[in-house]
Design a protein around this motif. Structure first.
Motif, mmCIF file in Angstrom:
data_model
loop_
_atom_site.group_PDB
_atom_site.id
_atom_site.type_symbol
_atom_site.label_atom_id
_atom_site.label_comp_id
_atom_site.label_asym_id
_atom_site.label_seq_id
_atom_site.Cartn_x
_atom_site.Cartn_y
_atom_site.Cartn_z
ATOM 1 N N ARG A 101 0.831 -1.209 0.000
ATOM 2 C CA ARG A 101 0.000 0.000 0.000
ATOM 3 C C ARG A 101 0.859 1.250 0.000
ATOM 4 N NH1 ARG A 101 -1.722 3.638 3.554
ATOM 5 N NH2 ARG A 101 -0.688 2.577 5.301
ATOM 6 N N ARG A 102 0.542 2.165 -0.909
ATOM 7 C CA ARG A 102 1.253 3.443 -0.930
ATOM 8 C C ARG A 102 0.828 4.311 0.255
ATOM 9 N NH1 ARG A 102 1.233 5.545 -7.262
ATOM 10 N NH2 ARG A 102 2.475 3.810 -8.115
ATOM 11 N N LEU A 103 1.685 5.240 0.602
ATOM 12 C CA LEU A 103 1.374 6.174 1.690
ATOM 13 C C LEU A 103 0.163 7.017 1.320
ATOM 14 C CD1 LEU A 103 4.993 7.495 2.397
ATOM 15 C CD2 LEU A 103 3.805 5.642 3.587
ATOM 16 N N ASP A 104 -0.707 7.254 2.311
ATOM 17 C CA ASP A 104 -1.811 8.183 2.062
ATOM 18 C C ASP A 104 -1.331 9.607 2.314
ATOM 19 O OD1 ASP A 104 -1.945 8.715 4.844
ATOM 20 O OD2 ASP A 104 -3.434 7.138 5.155
ATOM 21 N N THR A 105 -2.191 10.569 2.087
ATOM 22 C CA THR A 105 -1.759 11.975 2.160
ATOM 23 C C THR A 105 -1.306 12.367 3.566
ATOM 24 O OG1 THR A 105 -4.082 12.624 2.481
ATOM 25 C CG2 THR A 105 -3.196 12.715 0.232
ATOM 26 N N THR A 106 -1.971 11.817 4.571
ATOM 27 C CA THR A 106 -1.562 12.117 5.944
ATOM 28 C C THR A 106 -0.188 11.537 6.232
ATOM 29 O OG1 THR A 106 -3.857 12.161 6.708
ATOM 30 C CG2 THR A 106 -2.149 11.827 8.385
ATOM 31 N N GLU A 107 0.051 10.321 5.777
ATOM 32 C CA GLU A 107 1.348 9.687 5.993
ATOM 33 C C GLU A 107 2.456 10.423 5.251
ATOM 34 O OE1 GLU A 107 0.030 5.015 6.633
ATOM 35 O OE2 GLU A 107 -0.005 5.912 4.622
ATOM 36 N N PRO A 149 4.804 10.319 -2.308
ATOM 37 C CA PRO A 149 3.439 9.896 -2.689
ATOM 38 C C PRO A 149 3.401 8.586 -3.470
ATOM 39 C CG PRO A 149 3.753 12.243 -3.105
ATOM 40 C CD PRO A 149 5.110 11.677 -2.797
#
Length: 440
Positions: A25-31, A74
């Motif tokens: 899973r790619r990082l989400d915007t918060t991460e 991202p």
């Protein structure tokens, strides 16, 4: 640093590897935002904490690497960010500046169900879980999509080191971590890794799943040789050699009556609570004297350091003893002889008549050390940087390692049969001297 437990640490969801067939899973915007805050923290802390962050890389290289990581966030998964941080730390150019998935439980990288070691024959499976015990003794030919030499080249930029012995020591660790294999492009599948191995000239392909978290090898002593529960090891059916008989003991000795030698292993440069190094060394030398020993053998192959200021408690008793004469004192070194142990080796080379046997050391006489732990505020991942310059040799001495006087490399056959070529070489060298022949 005190020795910590050899354990598997579960860290919530961080310990979960994606199911087979699922992409990481790619990082989400918060991460992404939180990682950028961590990187901003590192931009300030790393130059401020390191004794000289730009002794090998330039400021421009540092800024460029940081900017590139930030820009790629991202598109990355968590494990890919950590591998990029490993590369960043390795750019610094000294072994004490690093990001260590083998000793930071919060990183929580996984392990294949095999353990590699770089023997004389190459990278060989020396241990495996019970389901893959038939792989023990197999030489690695290919891993993932890469021939073994290409795979080593891909993990080399992640290995913080003082010299090439660091690659020999840590490439086997990193090539057993699926997250690193995926992040470096060695394997396109993070859940299952394909190997090609060679056993006595016959090649075969196998696909290995993850086997839980990589064990935490914290502390100053090399704990990678400890047996894992439920795993088979190549030396299961042979006598355990002295050098691997008690690796969790900080220091101990045994008199070898047949060889008339006192064997002394020091695995970390730290005092025991009830038995200081000075007291221990006095007792070891007295034991050797009372037994009529002809030689004193100091084994530092598992010694990754400790407190270099305590080395005088080892050095002074040795050079004042009757063993500090040609043919009387032998020091065994290897790819994990590092940090404070390197300092001891350097001083023994300068001030004693010691004969060095085994492999080259993992550091050099003049080196950066004394790590400071920078814990990033959001991820809590630790980045270590060196805080001191240790100069034990003339500044013009640019040797990257201390070469042994007598080579004693370890083959897989030696390991599987419990032989110790370094110790045997030390004993044979002294035997030739007693016969009036020139040392070999």
């Amino acid at each position: 640093m005190r020795l910590a437990c050899y354990s598997l640490v579960l860290v919530g969801t961080l310990s979960t590897i994606p199911a087979h067939g699922q992409a990481p899973r790619r990082l989400d915007t918060t991460e992404v935002r939180r990682w950028r805050e961590d990187l901003a923290y590192l931009r300030t802390e790393m130059p401020a904490r390191h004794a000289n962050l730009f002794h090998t890389m330039t400021r421009r290289q540092f800024d460029s690497a940081m900017t590139e990581i930030e820009a790629r966030l991202p598109a990355m998964a968590r494990h890919q960010v950590i591998v990029e941080l490993q590369k960043l730390a390795a750019l610094i150019g000294d072994g004490h500046s690093n990001v260590g998935p083998w000793r930071d439980s919060l990183i929580a990288f996984h392990s294949l169900p095999v353990a590699f070691y770089w023997f004389e024959e190459g990278l060989v499976v020396r241990a495996a879980d019970s389901s893959h015990a038939d792989l023990i003794g197999a030489r690695l030919v290919q891993i993932g999509d890469q021939p073994v030499d290409s795979a080593i080249a891909r993990v080399r930029p992640l290995i913080s080191r003082d010299n090439e012995m660091g690659v020999r020591a840590f490439a086997p660790f990193f090539l057993a971590m699926p997250e690193i294999l995926h992040a470096t492009g060695i394997s396109s599948d993070i859940q299952r890794v394909r190997l090609v191995v060679d056993t006595e000239g016959e090649r075969r392909a196998v696909v290995l799943p993850s086997a839980g978290l990589f064990p935490m090898l914290t502390g100053d002593a090399d704990r990678s040789w400890l047996r894992r529960p439920g795993w088979a090891d190549a030396r299961d059916h042979s006598l355990t050699p002295l050098w691997l008989s008690d690796p969790t003991n900080q220091y101990w000795y045994r008199y070898l009556s047949d060889a008339r030698a006192l064997y002394c292993q020091i695995n970390t440069i730290q005092h025991k609570a009830a038995d200081s190094l000075g007291t221990f060394m006095a007792r070891a030398i007295a034991t050797a004297d009372s037994a009529g020993a002809e030689r004193f053998i100091l084994d530092l192959r598992l010694n990754g350091g400790g407190n270099g200021y305590l080395n005088r408690h080892i050095l002074l008793p040795i050079i004042k003893s009757r063993y500090d004469v040609p043919g009387g004192l032998y020091v065994l070194t290897g790819r994990r002889t590092w940090s404070a142990a390197q300092m001891l080796v350097t001083e023994l080379q300068k001030y004693s008549a010691a004969v060095f046997v085994g492999e080259p050391t993992a550091s050099r006489g003049n080196h950066y050390g004394d790590s400071f732990r920078i814990v990033m505020p959001n991820s809590r991942v630790t980045v270590r940087v060196s805080t001191l310059w240790h100069q034990y040799l003339d500044p013009r001495d640019t040797r990257s390692l201390i070469q042994p006087d007598i080579s004693g490399p370890l083959s897989f056959s030696d390991y599987a049969t419990g032989r110790d070529p370094a110790l045997q070489a030390a004993l044979a060298h002294r035997a030739l001297s007693r016969n009036g022949l020139e040392p070999q």
